[in-house]
Design a protein around this motif. Structure first.
Motif, mmCIF file in Angstrom:
data_model
loop_
_atom_site.group_PDB
_atom_site.id
_atom_site.type_symbol
_atom_site.label_atom_id
_atom_site.label_comp_id
_atom_site.label_asym_id
_atom_site.label_seq_id
_atom_site.Cartn_x
_atom_site.Cartn_y
_atom_site.Cartn_z
ATOM 1 N N ALA A 140 29.213 51.323 31.492
ATOM 2 C CA ALA A 140 28.184 51.875 30.525
ATOM 3 C C ALA A 140 26.553 51.330 31.007
ATOM 4 C CB ALA A 140 28.597 50.372 29.960
ATOM 5 N N THR A 141 26.688 50.845 32.157
ATOM 6 C CA THR A 141 25.603 49.975 32.607
ATOM 7 C C THR A 141 24.671 51.077 34.215
ATOM 8 O OG1 THR A 141 25.794 47.831 33.677
ATOM 9 C CG2 THR A 141 25.259 48.017 31.170
ATOM 10 N N PRO A 142 23.300 50.932 34.906
ATOM 11 C CA PRO A 142 23.209 51.155 35.408
ATOM 12 C C PRO A 142 23.602 50.333 36.622
ATOM 13 C CG PRO A 142 21.339 51.438 34.239
ATOM 14 C CD PRO A 142 22.262 50.863 33.022
ATOM 15 N N THR A 143 23.481 48.604 36.211
ATOM 16 C CA THR A 143 23.745 47.866 37.370
ATOM 17 C C THR A 143 25.536 47.870 37.729
ATOM 18 O OG1 THR A 143 22.423 46.760 36.325
ATOM 19 C CG2 THR A 143 24.138 45.074 37.808
ATOM 20 N N SER A 144 26.256 48.466 36.625
ATOM 21 C CA SER A 144 27.944 48.568 37.092
ATOM 22 C C SER A 144 27.591 49.906 37.534
ATOM 23 C CB SER A 144 28.546 49.030 35.516
ATOM 24 O OG SER A 144 28.613 47.900 35.064
ATOM 25 N N ALA A 145 27.397 51.073 37.249
ATOM 26 C CA ALA A 145 27.373 52.247 38.366
ATOM 27 C C ALA A 145 26.668 51.907 39.633
ATOM 28 C CB ALA A 145 26.442 53.126 37.415
ATOM 29 N N ALA A 146 25.983 51.049 39.697
ATOM 30 C CA ALA A 146 25.147 51.102 41.143
ATOM 31 C C ALA A 146 26.494 50.084 41.614
ATOM 32 C CB ALA A 146 24.082 50.332 41.350
ATOM 33 N N TRP A 147 27.382 49.080 41.701
ATOM 34 C CA TRP A 147 27.923 47.924 41.698
ATOM 35 C C TRP A 147 29.273 48.856 42.550
ATOM 36 C CZ3 TRP A 147 33.401 46.935 41.484
ATOM 37 C CH2 TRP A 147 33.485 46.320 41.870
ATOM 38 N N LEU A 148 29.592 50.289 41.399
ATOM 39 C CA LEU A 148 30.825 50.985 41.583
ATOM 40 C C LEU A 148 30.369 51.770 42.477
ATOM 41 C CD1 LEU A 148 33.804 51.749 40.628
ATOM 42 C CD2 LEU A 148 32.492 53.050 39.177
ATOM 43 N N ARG A 149 29.066 52.427 42.610
ATOM 44 C CA ARG A 149 28.941 53.430 43.866
ATOM 45 C C ARG A 149 29.024 52.508 45.577
ATOM 46 N NH1 ARG A 149 26.751 58.423 44.547
ATOM 47 N NH2 ARG A 149 26.229 58.554 42.046
ATOM 48 N N ARG A 150 28.195 51.522 45.124
ATOM 49 C CA ARG A 150 28.559 50.556 46.368
ATOM 50 C C ARG A 150 30.170 50.113 46.981
ATOM 51 N NH1 ARG A 150 24.211 47.598 44.508
ATOM 52 N NH2 ARG A 150 25.510 45.992 43.891
ATOM 53 N N ALA A 151 30.896 49.999 46.372
ATOM 54 C CA ALA A 151 32.109 49.457 46.430
ATOM 55 C C ALA A 151 33.264 50.362 46.720
ATOM 56 C CB ALA A 151 32.451 49.064 44.445
ATOM 57 N N ILE A 152 32.706 52.090 46.288
ATOM 58 C CA ILE A 152 34.031 52.934 46.456
ATOM 59 C C ILE A 152 33.155 53.658 47.557
ATOM 60 C CG2 ILE A 152 34.302 55.675 46.092
ATOM 61 C CD1 ILE A 152 34.200 54.596 43.262
ATOM 62 N N VAL A 153 32.089 53.876 48.294
ATOM 63 C CA VAL A 153 31.118 54.199 49.857
ATOM 64 C C VAL A 153 31.614 53.172 50.651
ATOM 65 C CG1 VAL A 153 30.064 54.475 51.397
ATOM 66 C CG2 VAL A 153 29.644 55.586 49.008
ATOM 67 N N THR A 154 31.867 51.887 50.430
ATOM 68 C CA THR A 154 32.692 50.432 50.630
ATOM 69 C C THR A 154 33.677 50.905 51.631
ATOM 70 O OG1 THR A 154 30.278 48.864 50.684
ATOM 71 C CG2 THR A 154 32.556 48.085 51.434
ATOM 72 N N HIS A 155 34.939 50.431 50.430
ATOM 73 C CA HIS A 155 36.518 51.262 51.014
ATOM 74 C C HIS A 155 36.909 51.609 51.409
ATOM 75 C CE1 HIS A 155 37.281 47.597 48.672
ATOM 76 N NE2 HIS A 155 36.776 47.676 47.826
ATOM 77 N N GLN A 156 35.984 53.313 51.383
ATOM 78 C CA GLN A 156 36.085 54.414 51.273
ATOM 79 C C GLN A 156 36.322 54.849 53.252
ATOM 80 O OE1 GLN A 156 38.108 56.873 50.136
ATOM 81 N NE2 GLN A 156 38.293 57.918 52.286
ATOM 82 N N ASN A 157 34.518 53.628 53.564
ATOM 83 C CA ASN A 157 34.118 53.757 55.246
ATOM 84 C C ASN A 157 35.280 52.865 55.895
ATOM 85 O OD1 ASN A 157 31.914 55.294 54.818
ATOM 86 N ND2 ASN A 157 30.620 53.644 54.805
ATOM 87 N N LEU A 158 35.786 51.964 55.493
ATOM 88 C CA LEU A 158 36.752 50.615 55.764
ATOM 89 C C LEU A 158 38.578 51.862 55.396
ATOM 90 C CD1 LEU A 158 36.550 47.132 53.440
ATOM 91 C CD2 LEU A 158 35.958 48.133 56.186
ATOM 92 N N ALA A 159 38.406 52.682 54.939
ATOM 93 C CA ALA A 159 39.816 53.429 55.040
ATOM 94 C C ALA A 159 39.733 54.699 56.247
ATOM 95 C CB ALA A 159 40.103 53.722 54.015
#
Length: 133
Positions: free
Chosen positions: A89-108
């Motif tokens: 719904a918002t660009p702020t949420s989009a940026a947060w989701l992108r960072r969260a997924i990339v961070t979790h994927q890097n850990l995995a």
């Protein structure tokens, strides 16, 4: 004779390297597809329930590769190829989701303890507001 229906699908989940008996290995593996990658098996399981909203995305680009029936009925059937962050719904949420997924994927992707599959992760990311279809 080969198994059909759910029996064939479930036999695909058996790990061929763990079948100890050669006769069992050849009888189990004849006439069915090769063993599937855990990502593919997980994706197939998500798609069993028609109301499940699921998006299979590439990382780190977050392009939608495939969608479940529930996602199609929520956002339409043209999601494949779009970016998952465009559904927020918002660009702020989009940026947060992108960072969260990339961070979790890097850990995995890091070498973990024995038995873990590198690059495979399931994490709860919290609640995000998605746009309507």
């Amino acid at each position: 004779a080969t198994a059909s229906g759910p029996a064939a699908w479930l036999s695909m989940l058996r790990c061929p390297s763990r079948l100890t008996d050669t006769a069992e290995r050849s009888s189990t593996m004849s006439g069915i597809p090769d063993a599937a990658h855990c990502r593919e098996v997980g994706w197939q399981l998500l798609g069993i329930v028609p109301t499940t909203i699921g998006l299979l995305c590439e990382v780190p680009g977050l392009k939608v590769l495939d969608v479940t029936g529930g996602a199609k009925s929520t956002w339409g059937s043209t999601l494949a190829g779009s970016l998952v962050v465009s559904l927020l719904a918002t660009p702020t949420s989009a940026a947060w989701l992108r960072r969260a997924i990339v961070t979790h994927q890097n850990l995995a992707s890091l070498e973990g303890s024995p038995g873990e599959v590198p690059g495979f992760a399931v994490h709860t990311l919290g609640q995000l507001e998605f746009r309507d279809g």
